[in-house]
Design a protein around this motif. Structure first.
Motif, PDB file in Angstrom:
ATOM      1  N   SER A 148      -7.772   6.508  -1.090  1.00  0.00           N
ATOM      2  CA  SER A 148      -8.616   6.514  -0.156  1.00  0.00           C
ATOM      3  C   SER A 148      -8.175   8.505  -0.344  1.00  0.00           C
ATOM      4  O   SER A 148      -6.063   8.680  -0.371  1.00  0.00           O
ATOM      5  CB  SER A 148      -9.039   6.438   1.671  1.00  0.00           C
ATOM      6  OG  SER A 148      -8.706   6.696   2.093  1.00  0.00           O
ATOM      7  N   GLU A 153       0.945  -1.096   0.200  1.00  0.00           N
ATOM      8  CA  GLU A 153       0.166   0.197   0.193  1.00  0.00           C
ATOM      9  C   GLU A 153       1.025   1.236   0.028  1.00  0.00           C
ATOM     10  O   GLU A 153       2.099   0.968   0.375  1.00  0.00           O
ATOM     11  CB  GLU A 153      -1.220  -0.008   1.365  1.00  0.00           C
ATOM     12  CG  GLU A 153      -1.975  -1.523   1.492  1.00  0.00           C
ATOM     13  CD  GLU A 153      -2.654  -0.971   2.629  1.00  0.00           C
ATOM     14  OE1 GLU A 153      -4.049  -1.318   2.937  1.00  0.00           O
ATOM     15  OE2 GLU A 153      -2.173  -0.398   3.256  1.00  0.00           O
ATOM     16  N   ASP A 187     -17.846   4.048   0.276  1.00  0.00           N
ATOM     17  CA  ASP A 187     -18.148   2.997   0.681  1.00  0.00           C
ATOM     18  C   ASP A 187     -18.781   3.649   2.315  1.00  0.00           C
ATOM     19  O   ASP A 187     -17.588   4.512   2.959  1.00  0.00           O
ATOM     20  CB  ASP A 187     -17.601   2.280   1.230  1.00  0.00           C
ATOM     21  CG  ASP A 187     -18.232   0.593   1.611  1.00  0.00           C
ATOM     22  OD1 ASP A 187     -18.631   1.456   2.594  1.00  0.00           O
ATOM     23  OD2 ASP A 187     -17.486  -0.554   1.698  1.00  0.00           O
ATOM     24  N   LEU A 220     -13.158   6.565   1.036  1.00  0.00           N
ATOM     25  CA  LEU A 220     -12.451   5.920   0.392  1.00  0.00           C
ATOM     26  C   LEU A 220     -13.371   6.005  -1.741  1.00  0.00           C
ATOM     27  O   LEU A 220     -13.551   5.686  -1.198  1.00  0.00           O
ATOM     28  CB  LEU A 220     -12.886   5.218   1.576  1.00  0.00           C
ATOM     29  CG  LEU A 220     -11.882   4.416   2.325  1.00  0.00           C
ATOM     30  CD1 LEU A 220     -13.227   3.147   3.643  1.00  0.00           C
ATOM     31  CD2 LEU A 220     -10.752   4.327   1.917  1.00  0.00           C
ATOM     32  N   ASN A 272      -5.396  -5.116  -3.856  1.00  0.00           N
ATOM     33  CA  ASN A 272      -4.882  -3.514  -3.709  1.00  0.00           C
ATOM     34  C   ASN A 272      -6.143  -2.459  -4.012  1.00  0.00           C
ATOM     35  O   ASN A 272      -5.485  -1.715  -5.198  1.00  0.00           O
ATOM     36  CB  ASN A 272      -3.850  -3.788  -4.734  1.00  0.00           C
ATOM     37  CG  ASN A 272      -2.854  -4.147  -3.604  1.00  0.00           C
ATOM     38  OD1 ASN A 272      -2.473  -5.569  -4.208  1.00  0.00           O
ATOM     39  ND2 ASN A 272      -2.385  -3.751  -2.002  1.00  0.00           N
ATOM     40  N   ASN A 273      -7.355  -2.938  -4.513  1.00  0.00           N
ATOM     41  CA  ASN A 273      -8.270  -2.327  -5.540  1.00  0.00           C
ATOM     42  C   ASN A 273      -8.576  -0.848  -4.732  1.00  0.00           C
ATOM     43  O   ASN A 273      -9.366  -0.057  -5.762  1.00  0.00           O
ATOM     44  CB  ASN A 273      -9.170  -2.780  -5.789  1.00  0.00           C
ATOM     45  CG  ASN A 273      -9.090  -3.947  -7.405  1.00  0.00           C
ATOM     46  OD1 ASN A 273      -7.399  -3.884  -7.417  1.00  0.00           O
ATOM     47  ND2 ASN A 273      -9.313  -5.167  -7.123  1.00  0.00           N
ATOM     48  N   ARG A 274      -8.241  -0.549  -4.332  1.00  0.00           N
ATOM     49  CA  ARG A 274      -9.098   0.693  -3.293  1.00  0.00           C
ATOM     50  C   ARG A 274      -7.816   2.257  -2.998  1.00  0.00           C
ATOM     51  O   ARG A 274      -6.890   1.707  -2.756  1.00  0.00           O
ATOM     52  CB  ARG A 274      -9.456   0.316  -1.856  1.00  0.00           C
ATOM     53  CG  ARG A 274     -10.222   1.257  -1.121  1.00  0.00           C
ATOM     54  CD  ARG A 274     -11.459   0.348   0.324  1.00  0.00           C
ATOM     55  NE  ARG A 274     -12.149  -0.088  -0.369  1.00  0.00           N
ATOM     56  CZ  ARG A 274     -13.290   0.229   0.517  1.00  0.00           C
ATOM     57  NH1 ARG A 274     -12.964  -0.224   1.599  1.00  0.00           N
ATOM     58  NH2 ARG A 274     -14.640  -0.489  -0.067  1.00  0.00           N
ATOM     59  N   ASP A 277      -7.847  -4.502  -0.213  1.00  0.00           N
ATOM     60  CA  ASP A 277      -9.712  -4.599   0.075  1.00  0.00           C
ATOM     61  C   ASP A 277      -9.748  -5.953  -0.479  1.00  0.00           C
ATOM     62  O   ASP A 277      -8.717  -6.644  -0.913  1.00  0.00           O
ATOM     63  CB  ASP A 277      -9.967  -3.727  -1.408  1.00  0.00           C
ATOM     64  CG  ASP A 277     -11.595  -3.582  -1.256  1.00  0.00           C
ATOM     65  OD1 ASP A 277     -12.204  -4.058  -0.367  1.00  0.00           O
ATOM     66  OD2 ASP A 277     -11.864  -2.647  -2.617  1.00  0.00           O
ATOM     67  N   THR A 278     -11.582  -6.222  -1.063  1.00  0.00           N
ATOM     68  CA  THR A 278     -11.578  -7.485  -1.305  1.00  0.00           C
ATOM     69  C   THR A 278     -13.144  -7.923  -1.929  1.00  0.00           C
ATOM     70  O   THR A 278     -13.766  -6.665  -2.132  1.00  0.00           O
ATOM     71  CB  THR A 278     -11.765  -8.784  -0.148  1.00  0.00           C
ATOM     72  OG1 THR A 278     -13.366  -7.629   1.038  1.00  0.00           O
ATOM     73  CG2 THR A 278     -11.369  -8.894   1.223  1.00  0.00           C
ATOM     74  N   ASN A 279     -12.740  -8.823  -2.657  1.00  0.00           N
ATOM     75  CA  ASN A 279     -13.532  -9.055  -3.211  1.00  0.00           C
ATOM     76  C   ASN A 279     -14.321 -10.490  -3.924  1.00  0.00           C
ATOM     77  O   ASN A 279     -13.800 -11.505  -3.342  1.00  0.00           O
ATOM     78  CB  ASN A 279     -13.943  -8.797  -5.047  1.00  0.00           C
ATOM     79  CG  ASN A 279     -12.809  -9.692  -5.426  1.00  0.00           C
ATOM     80  OD1 ASN A 279     -11.385  -9.200  -5.199  1.00  0.00           O
ATOM     81  ND2 ASN A 279     -13.068 -10.422  -5.892  1.00  0.00           N
TER      82      ASN A 279
END
Length: 677
Positions: free
Chosen positions: A541, A479, A575, A571, A537-539, A512-514
């Motif tokens: 902020s 990150e 969200d 974010l 690593n899709n988020r 992040d999670t999916n």
């Protein structure tokens, strides 16, 4: 329980043997070399003049005055801790601006800086005398392992904002460096003890002296037994705990140029907690509450050699070894850390002050996996190496520029670079303005790179549960943070100090999670559905905020200290729920008042804003302490914490995962006595 008692007895015997065997040597040298701690305690209160001239080291890895530091730094002194009534480092950290401190359970804390607070806050680097206690297993700090003796703390230096250009990866949102006293300042004997409704019993014992060759030493022991909290339903959370700790420190000023330090300690204890147990939840009931004793033990040793050279340069060579052994019953881990660090500071010409160095850290871990948590492979040895250089350039007599970077080669993400630039302007001795731009990274941990975590399953209603599991991403990257900061420190009068900081943080590649597609798994039996959750690593902020701290001394017998924090989190993808996990406003006000006849009356008020996503309301906490010091050798105190409220929640982070049951922090009343002899 019998194991804990045997460990306590063993360390008590060792402590007494060391004390009495060294008594004769100490008596021979006392007249010539003793540093009387009574004199130190008699003048322990630190006024503003002493504070602004205090030497700190965590901001630039070299000594500089607190007032001159071009960073958002805050110092909690030993006297602050004593007068606050805090019985642990974790509780003392509430005093600092910009820090979020949430007592999740009786033995678990969520502590972070500038957002992203949770039990294992992964963007705050914590050190004890330069030894990192940040865990690369879960990316965070196991605070229950580090119940150190607060009386031996010299100060706690807290940097809000990136410190990665000097301290490396994971020093993203801040650095906390807990600095203990030299054994030269802890001579003679010392004992303290206390008891209360929450503090079922705590005691410390320490003895310091000098050997014939001038080496100052101390040995110490500490025992803590703390009651458990209640959960949000008013039930026993089974989170009581007890830990015994013992250790030593040696300090030797061999010559005008060379000094040596050797220190170490050992701890053993039990941390209780109630968890949602998924070991047997493939079939209903899908969630069972289990009370588990988390047995912990560990040891560390640190050595440091400091050499001062003729040309005002200095070299520091430090090594440490740390062992952490945690056995909660369902997931056991042993982590060995070896670290060696060399740094050198020198002046180049009349304008440049350079600090540079390198570090090698090797970690060897081993895990006993369970169905709940799995780390793959279950043992691994990996090494991270780094080097840094930083130059402070005096552009004019009042303007300076600091530039530098850390360069790291990590086992999980490869090459990382963390640069930093800071500009500082002091038009006169009362004003200091600074601005900075920095880059920092947070590394994936062992679970992120290879493992599986089973969360509380979903009851499918057909005799089986749906297994919800987080799966790793072997390609997960670090990150990244790009931070912009500006600060202003001013002393308008001799008895008043203000410190302001504003910042803007931009994060990329946040964890992040999916959810994936359901699939059938037959091991463990019976066959059941699995809902996979994949890491990525899709988020992104952005966080910005403002922090202020002040100290005012209306009279020579009254000190007022306070701080204010405002935080805004955004974010992306948006969200709203995830953005409400940190309080937007916090403030505290502390009053330390010396009364006639050697009495002390201290009050602390803390306000923390709501956490809407966790359904935790805002709360105001009032602490009161009454102390009596008829002599610098004796102290008696009575403290009440959370006086206005019988109990309140501070965090529910983790309520949907198998970490622990959220609890409410109760009112605490305890008495304490100290004797220096």
């Amino acid at each position: 329980m019998s194991f804990i008692k045997s460990e306590i007895n063993k360390w008590l015997y060792i402590f007494l043997i060391i004390v009495f065997s060294s008594k004769a040597v100490w008596a021979q040298n006392k007249a010539d070399t003793e540093v009387d701690e009574r004199q130190v305690l008699q003048f322990a209160r630190m006024d503003l003049r002493q504070l602004i001239n205090m030497s700190i080291t965590s901001v630039s890895k070299k000594e500089e005055k607190y007032f001159d530091a071009s960073a958002a730094v805050y110092v909690i002194t030993n006297e602050d801790i004593r007068r606050s009534g805090a019985t642990s480092v974790m509780d003392a950290l509430r005093m600092a601006p910009g820090l979020e401190v949430a007592n999740f359970s009786s033995n678990q804390w969520a502590i972070s800086s500038r957002g992203f607070n949770e039990i294992f806050a992964n963007k705050l680097l914590v050190l004890i005398d330069g030894r990192s206690i940040y865990s690369m297993v879960f990316s965070g700090v196991n605070w229950g392992n580090h119940d150190i003796m607060t009386e031996d703390i010299e100060r706690i230096e807290i940097i809000r904002g990136p410190g990665a250009s000097l301290w490396g990866a994971n020093a993203v949102n801040g650095v906390i460096n807990i600095i203990t006293k030299s054994s030269q300042k802890t001579q003679d004997g010392f004992i303290s003890g206390g008891v209360g409704n929450l503090e079922r019993g705590f005691s410390t014992a320490r003895y310091g002296g000098r050997l014939e060759n001038g080496i100052a030493y101390r040995v110490f022991g500490k025992y803590t037994n703390k009651n458990g909290n209640k959960d949000i339903g008013g039930n026993d959370a089974f989170d009581d705990w007890e830990v015994a700790r013992g250790g030593f420190r040696l300090d030797w000023d061999k010559s005008r140029r060379d000094s040596f330090t050797l220190q170490g300690d050992y701890y053993s204890g039990r941390l209780g907690f109630k968890t949602g147990d998924t070991l047997n939840t493939i079939t209903p009931p899908t969630t069972l509450n289990s009370e588990i004793d988390n047995d912990i033990q560990g040891a560390n040793i640190l050595g440091r050699w400091t050499r001062s050279w003729e040309n005002q340069s200095k070299s520091i060579l430090q090594f440490y070894y740390d062992l952490e052994d945690r056995r909660p019953g369902s997931f056991n881990s042993i982590v060995n850390t070896f670290d060696i660090d060399l740094q050198h500071e020198f002046h180049w010409g009349d304008r440049n002050h350079i600090v540079m160095g390198g570090e090698v850290r090797t970690i060897a871990d081993s895990f006993e996996n369970s169905l709940t948590i799995q780390v793959l492979p279950d043992n691994r040895v990996y090494t991270n190496g780094s080097a840094f250089v930083q130059d402070t350039i005096d552009l004019t007599h009042s303007l300076s520029l600091t530039i530098g970077s850390k360069f790291e080669i990590t086992a999980f993400t490869g090459f990382e670079i963390e640069p930093n630039a800071r500009l500082s302007w002091a038009p006169n001795s009362k004003h200091r303005l600074w601005a900075a731009v920095s880059r920092a990274v947070n590394l994936p941990d062992r679970l992120d790179k290879g493992g599986r975590i089973r969360l509380n399953p979903i009851d499918a209603g057909n005799g089986t549960g749906i297994d919800v599991s987080i799966f790793p991403n072997p390609n997960e990257e670090s990150e990244e943070l790009l931070a912009y900061e500006a600060g202003y420190r001013v002393r308008p009068t001799y008895n008043l100090l203000f410190d302001f900081t504003a910042y803007y943080n931009k994060y990329d590649g946040l964890f992040d999670t999916n959810n994936g597609s359901l699939f059938v798994e037959s091991d463990p039996a019976p066959a059941h559905l699995v809902l996979p959750v994949f890491a990525n690593n899709n988020r992104e902020s952005e966080i910005y905020g403002f922090e202020a701290a002040t100290q005012w001394e209306p009279t020579d017998f009254w000190q007022l200290k306070g701080s204010f924090t405002w935080l805004n989190v955004n974010l992306f993808p948006n969200d709203d729920n995830a953005e409400d996990n940190d309080p937007d406003v916090q403030w505290n006000l502390r009053s330390f008042l010396d009364l006639p006849y050697d009495f002390e009356f201290d009050t602390m008020v803390y306000y923390v804003g709501a956490l809407p996503n966790q359904e935790v309301p805002s709360y105001t906490r009032l602490d009161v302490r009454l102390g009596w010091r008829p002599d610098p050798s004796f102290e008696f105190s009575l403290a009440v914490q959370n006086i206005q409220d019988s109990q309140h929640p501070e965090s529910e982070r983790g309520k949907d995962v198998t970490l622990a049951t959220s609890t409410e922090v109760p009112r605490s009343i305890y008495g304490k006595a100290k004797w220096l002899f």
